[in-house]
Design a protein around this motif. Structure first.
Motif, PDB file in Angstrom:
ATOM      1  N   GLY A 128       0.836  -1.193   0.000  1.00 18.95           N
ATOM      2  CA  GLY A 128       0.000   0.000   0.000  1.00 18.95           C
ATOM      3  C   GLY A 128       0.869   1.239   0.000  1.00 18.95           C
ATOM      4  O   GLY A 128       2.101   1.172  -0.068  1.00 18.95           O
ATOM      5  N   ARG A 129       0.254   2.381   0.042  1.00 17.66           N
ATOM      6  CA  ARG A 129       0.996   3.632   0.068  1.00 17.66           C
ATOM      7  C   ARG A 129       1.740   3.767   1.385  1.00 17.66           C
ATOM      8  O   ARG A 129       1.197   3.479   2.455  1.00 17.66           O
ATOM      9  CB  ARG A 129       0.053   4.811  -0.127  1.00 17.66           C
ATOM     10  N   ILE A 130       2.997   4.193   1.305  1.00 20.10           N
ATOM     11  CA  ILE A 130       3.764   4.345   2.531  1.00 20.10           C
ATOM     12  C   ILE A 130       3.456   5.699   3.136  1.00 20.10           C
ATOM     13  O   ILE A 130       3.282   6.696   2.444  1.00 20.10           O
ATOM     14  CB  ILE A 130       5.278   4.171   2.271  1.00 20.10           C
ATOM     15  N   SER A 131       3.399   5.740   4.461  1.00 20.49           N
ATOM     16  CA  SER A 131       3.034   6.961   5.167  1.00 20.49           C
ATOM     17  C   SER A 131       4.265   7.818   5.417  1.00 20.49           C
ATOM     18  O   SER A 131       5.405   7.354   5.333  1.00 20.49           O
ATOM     19  CB  SER A 131       2.361   6.609   6.495  1.00 20.49           C
ATOM     20  N   ALA A 132       4.014   9.079   5.749  1.00 20.88           N
ATOM     21  CA  ALA A 132       5.107  10.018   6.004  1.00 20.88           C
ATOM     22  C   ALA A 132       5.971   9.524   7.150  1.00 20.88           C
ATOM     23  O   ALA A 132       5.476   9.082   8.185  1.00 20.88           O
ATOM     24  CB  ALA A 132       4.543  11.394   6.307  1.00 20.88           C
ATOM     25  N   GLY A 133       7.295   9.602   6.944  1.00 26.97           N
ATOM     26  CA  GLY A 133       8.233   9.201   7.975  1.00 26.97           C
ATOM     27  C   GLY A 133       8.574   7.730   7.985  1.00 26.97           C
ATOM     28  O   GLY A 133       9.393   7.287   8.787  1.00 26.97           O
ATOM     29  N   SER A 134       7.966   6.945   7.113  1.00 31.09           N
ATOM     30  CA  SER A 134       8.222   5.512   7.107  1.00 31.09           C
ATOM     31  C   SER A 134       9.270   5.164   6.060  1.00 31.09           C
ATOM     32  O   SER A 134       9.587   5.942   5.169  1.00 31.09           O
ATOM     33  CB  SER A 134       6.931   4.741   6.826  1.00 31.09           C
ATOM     34  N   VAL A 135       9.821   3.956   6.181  1.00 30.29           N
ATOM     35  CA  VAL A 135      10.853   3.459   5.281  1.00 30.29           C
ATOM     36  C   VAL A 135      10.482   2.035   4.863  1.00 30.29           C
ATOM     37  O   VAL A 135      10.155   1.204   5.707  1.00 30.29           O
ATOM     38  CB  VAL A 135      12.245   3.459   5.957  1.00 30.29           C
ATOM     39  N   LEU A 136      10.538   1.792   3.560  1.00 34.78           N
ATOM     40  CA  LEU A 136      10.349   0.451   3.030  1.00 34.78           C
ATOM     41  C   LEU A 136      11.636   0.013   2.355  1.00 34.78           C
ATOM     42  O   LEU A 136      12.365   0.834   1.790  1.00 34.78           O
ATOM     43  CB  LEU A 136       9.194   0.407   2.025  1.00 34.78           C
ATOM     44  N   ALA A 137      11.924  -1.274   2.407  1.00 31.01           N
ATOM     45  CA  ALA A 137      13.191  -1.757   1.885  1.00 31.01           C
ATOM     46  C   ALA A 137      13.001  -3.046   1.107  1.00 31.01           C
ATOM     47  O   ALA A 137      12.048  -3.796   1.333  1.00 31.01           O
ATOM     48  CB  ALA A 137      14.180  -1.985   3.030  1.00 31.01           C
ATOM     49  N   THR A 138      13.933  -3.271   0.179  1.00 26.94           N
ATOM     50  CA  THR A 138      14.029  -4.549  -0.518  1.00 26.94           C
ATOM     51  C   THR A 138      15.496  -4.799  -0.799  1.00 26.94           C
ATOM     52  O   THR A 138      16.297  -3.853  -0.949  1.00 26.94           O
ATOM     53  CB  THR A 138      13.214  -4.558  -1.816  1.00 26.94           C
ATOM     54  N   SER A 139      15.899  -6.058  -0.850  1.00 24.62           N
ATOM     55  CA  SER A 139      17.308  -6.395  -1.050  1.00 24.62           C
ATOM     56  C   SER A 139      17.409  -7.690  -1.832  1.00 24.62           C
ATOM     57  O   SER A 139      16.421  -8.399  -2.040  1.00 24.62           O
ATOM     58  CB  SER A 139      18.020  -6.529   0.298  1.00 24.62           C
ATOM     59  N   GLY A 140      18.629  -7.987  -2.284  1.00 28.19           N
ATOM     60  CA  GLY A 140      18.854  -9.201  -3.038  1.00 28.19           C
ATOM     61  C   GLY A 140      20.133  -9.100  -3.839  1.00 28.19           C
ATOM     62  O   GLY A 140      21.026  -8.300  -3.517  1.00 28.19           O
ATOM     63  N   SER A 141      20.226  -9.887  -4.897  1.00 32.73           N
ATOM     64  CA  SER A 141      21.385  -9.885  -5.784  1.00 32.73           C
ATOM     65  C   SER A 141      20.925  -9.617  -7.198  1.00 32.73           C
ATOM     66  O   SER A 141      19.808 -10.010  -7.585  1.00 32.73           O
ATOM     67  CB  SER A 141      22.111 -11.233  -5.714  1.00 32.73           C
ATOM     68  N   ALA A 142      21.764  -8.944  -7.976  1.00 29.63           N
ATOM     69  CA  ALA A 142      21.426  -8.619  -9.355  1.00 29.63           C
ATOM     70  C   ALA A 142      22.691  -8.643 -10.203  1.00 29.63           C
ATOM     71  O   ALA A 142      23.776  -8.275  -9.728  1.00 29.63           O
ATOM     72  CB  ALA A 142      20.750  -7.260  -9.447  1.00 29.63           C
ATOM     73  N   THR A 143      22.553  -9.074 -11.444  1.00 22.91           N
ATOM     74  CA  THR A 143      23.678  -9.108 -12.370  1.00 22.91           C
ATOM     75  C   THR A 143      23.733  -7.815 -13.180  1.00 22.91           C
ATOM     76  O   THR A 143      22.782  -7.018 -13.175  1.00 22.91           O
ATOM     77  CB  THR A 143      23.559 -10.304 -13.326  1.00 22.91           C
ATOM     78  N   ASP A 144      24.828  -7.631 -13.864  1.00 24.28           N
ATOM     79  CA  ASP A 144      25.024  -6.451 -14.701  1.00 24.28           C
ATOM     80  C   ASP A 144      23.880  -6.318 -15.702  1.00 24.28           C
ATOM     81  O   ASP A 144      23.506  -7.282 -16.373  1.00 24.28           O
ATOM     82  CB  ASP A 144      26.354  -6.584 -15.442  1.00 24.28           C
ATOM     83  N   GLY A 145      23.262  -5.118 -15.775  1.00 23.57           N
ATOM     84  CA  GLY A 145      22.189  -4.841 -16.724  1.00 23.57           C
ATOM     85  C   GLY A 145      20.791  -5.011 -16.182  1.00 23.57           C
ATOM     86  O   GLY A 145      19.811  -4.630 -16.836  1.00 23.57           O
ATOM     87  N   VAL A 146      20.653  -5.555 -14.985  1.00 16.06           N
ATOM     88  CA  VAL A 146      19.328  -5.791 -14.400  1.00 16.06           C
ATOM     89  C   VAL A 146      18.815  -4.509 -13.739  1.00 16.06           C
ATOM     90  O   VAL A 146      19.578  -3.772 -13.097  1.00 16.06           O
ATOM     91  CB  VAL A 146      19.388  -6.939 -13.376  1.00 16.06           C
ATOM     92  N   VAL A 147      17.494  -4.245 -13.892  1.00 14.80           N
ATOM     93  CA  VAL A 147      16.861  -3.107 -13.224  1.00 14.80           C
ATOM     94  C   VAL A 147      16.441  -3.526 -11.822  1.00 14.80           C
ATOM     95  O   VAL A 147      15.730  -4.528 -11.656  1.00 14.80           O
ATOM     96  CB  VAL A 147      15.641  -2.604 -14.025  1.00 14.80           C
ATOM     97  N   LEU A 148      16.888  -2.789 -10.813  1.00 11.48           N
ATOM     98  CA  LEU A 148      16.571  -3.144  -9.429  1.00 11.48           C
ATOM     99  C   LEU A 148      15.082  -2.938  -9.148  1.00 11.48           C
ATOM    100  O   LEU A 148      14.474  -1.968  -9.606  1.00 11.48           O
ATOM    101  CB  LEU A 148      17.391  -2.294  -8.465  1.00 11.48           C
ATOM    102  N   PRO A 149      14.467  -3.826  -8.359  1.00  9.42           N
ATOM    103  CA  PRO A 149      13.044  -3.685  -8.035  1.00  9.42           C
ATOM    104  C   PRO A 149      12.811  -2.607  -6.986  1.00  9.42           C
ATOM    105  O   PRO A 149      13.724  -2.254  -6.222  1.00  9.42           O
ATOM    106  CB  PRO A 149      12.688  -5.069  -7.482  1.00  9.42           C
ATOM    107  N   LEU A 150      11.581  -2.099  -6.955  1.00  9.32           N
ATOM    108  CA  LEU A 150      11.163  -1.178  -5.902  1.00  9.32           C
ATOM    109  C   LEU A 150      10.620  -1.970  -4.720  1.00  9.32           C
ATOM    110  O   LEU A 150      10.092  -3.074  -4.887  1.00  9.32           O
ATOM    111  CB  LEU A 150      10.085  -0.230  -6.418  1.00  9.32           C
TER     112      LEU A 150
END
Length: 378
Positions: A271-293
């Motif tokens: 859902g929509r993130i509220s003011a002052g909050s932080v959302l995160a995602t992590s992982g591994s990616a190879t050259d040329g890959v677009v990182l996810p949101l």
């Protein structure tokens, strides 16, 4: 302006027919006002259109016999429409209304409406010699209408608050469903068509309370496995549970709110993130890959500046097949489109001649999405 008139009687009073009729009328008026004003009109139970396969003996064509099942509806005037037993729809009545139409697969609406039928007097004749009916059957009539007339249902207006019980020829249409007509026979029945379906009875209330300490809101009259339910309970501790019914009739919780405010969910949260909050995602990616949101963040929110992104990448140094080669990161960046650029430089001093080359690499990434906290009320 006068309110409802309640009949009163006294000892020795000579009762006329009007006095007795007023007693019945007062009770009817009370009942219909309650039904009309404390409830939303519609089907209370049953009244589904069902089909049975048939064969035309003259042509051998297959068709269906359509019936209205027994049930109860309350129309917008507050009147009950009771269908005590299944009723087979008349093909002759349908043909009289729509038989001249060009062949079409579009379904036609079927309605239920009130109909009064006088019954003859019973017992000996009165002193006044009246032979009129002494009973009125509050019956019903099944009506066929033209294509598109199902929209007339929404245009019907209820009577005034103090209106007396409506009697035919006042007509209120309760939509039962739709039938398909082909070559002189019904060929199918449908509950909805053209985005319109039957309307079901409702209640108008600001408070709904339970005596057992548990209040359930579900989408079907009976408990069905896999159907959703919302249960408010104070059996052990106050909880609000949303979930799906199991085969045992117990709700399998998908979301639970406990009395202390703790929220437990079985799935993911987005859902929509509220003011002052932080959302995160992590992982591994190879050259040329677009990182996810991070989940819950849209590209539009990033593009217009509502959400700020903070990206950190760390190149992985791969192990080599031989112990003589040396590897080091040549580049590990992310561009404005969140596309990874990772190159690994490899140097083998034992090769003749010594070789230096670059190859695509892999990064470990962390993407943080933040919304600035407002200061004071924005």
């Amino acid at each position: 302006m006068t309110g409802p008139l309640r009949p009163e009687f006294r000892e020795g009073q000579v009762l006329a027919a009007a006095d007795l009729a007023a007693t019945v009328a007062y009770a009817r008026a009370t009942a219909v006002r309650h039904a009309r004003l404390a409830h939303d009109w519609g089907i209370a139970d049953g009244l589904a259109l069902t089909t049975e396969s048939r064969t035309d003996p003259a042509t051998g064509a297959r068709y269906v016999e359509v019936s209205v099942q027994a049930g109860l509806a309350v129309d917008g005037t507050g009147r009950e429409l009771v269908v005590p037993a299944p009723v087979v729809l008349s093909e002759a009545d349908f043909a009289a209304v729509n038989g001249a139409d060009r062949a079409t697969t579009e379904p036609y609406p079927v309605f239920l409406t009130a109909a009064d039928r006088g019954r003859p007097a019973t017992g000996p004749a009165s002193c006044a010699g009246s032979s009129g009916p002494t009973r009125v059957e509050e019956s019903f009539q099944v009506l066929f209408r033209r294509l598109g007339d199902e929209r007339l249902v929404a245009d019907q207006q209820p009577p005034a608050v103090n209106a007396a019980p409506a009697a035919p020829p006042v007509q209120w249409l309760v939509l039962l469903g739709f039938v398909q007509w082909t070559a002189g026979h019904f060929t199918a029945a449908f509950p909805t068509a053209r985005g319109v379906g039957p309307r079901y009875l409702g209640v108008r209330a600001d408070t709904v309370s339970a005596r057992s300490g548990s209040l359930a809101l579900r989408t079907r009259p009976a408990v069905q496995e896999g159907k959703p339910a919302l249960v408010l309970s104070d059996a052990d501790a106050p909880t609000l549970v949303y979930g799906l019914y199991k085969g045992t009739g117990v709700v399998d919780p998908l979301l639970t709110v406990e009395s202390n405010g703790n929220l437990t969910i079985a799935g993911s949260f987005s859902g929509r993130i509220s003011a002052g909050s932080v959302l995160a995602t992590s992982g591994s990616a190879t050259d040329g890959v677009v990182l996810p949101l991070p989940a819950g963040v849209t590209p539009e929110e990033v593009a217009d500046g509502r959400v700020s992104l903070h990206v950190h990448v760390t190149p992985r140094i791969p192990s080599t097949a031989t112990g003589s080669a040396l590897t080091s990161p040549a580049e590990a960046t992310v561009d404005g489109d969140r596309r990874v650029r990772c190159r690994i430089r490899v140097y083998d001093p034992t090769a003749a001649p010594a070789q230096v080359f670059e190859q695509p690499g892999v990064v470990d990434f962390l993407v943080l999405a933040t919304v600035a906290a407002t200061g004071g009320g924005g």
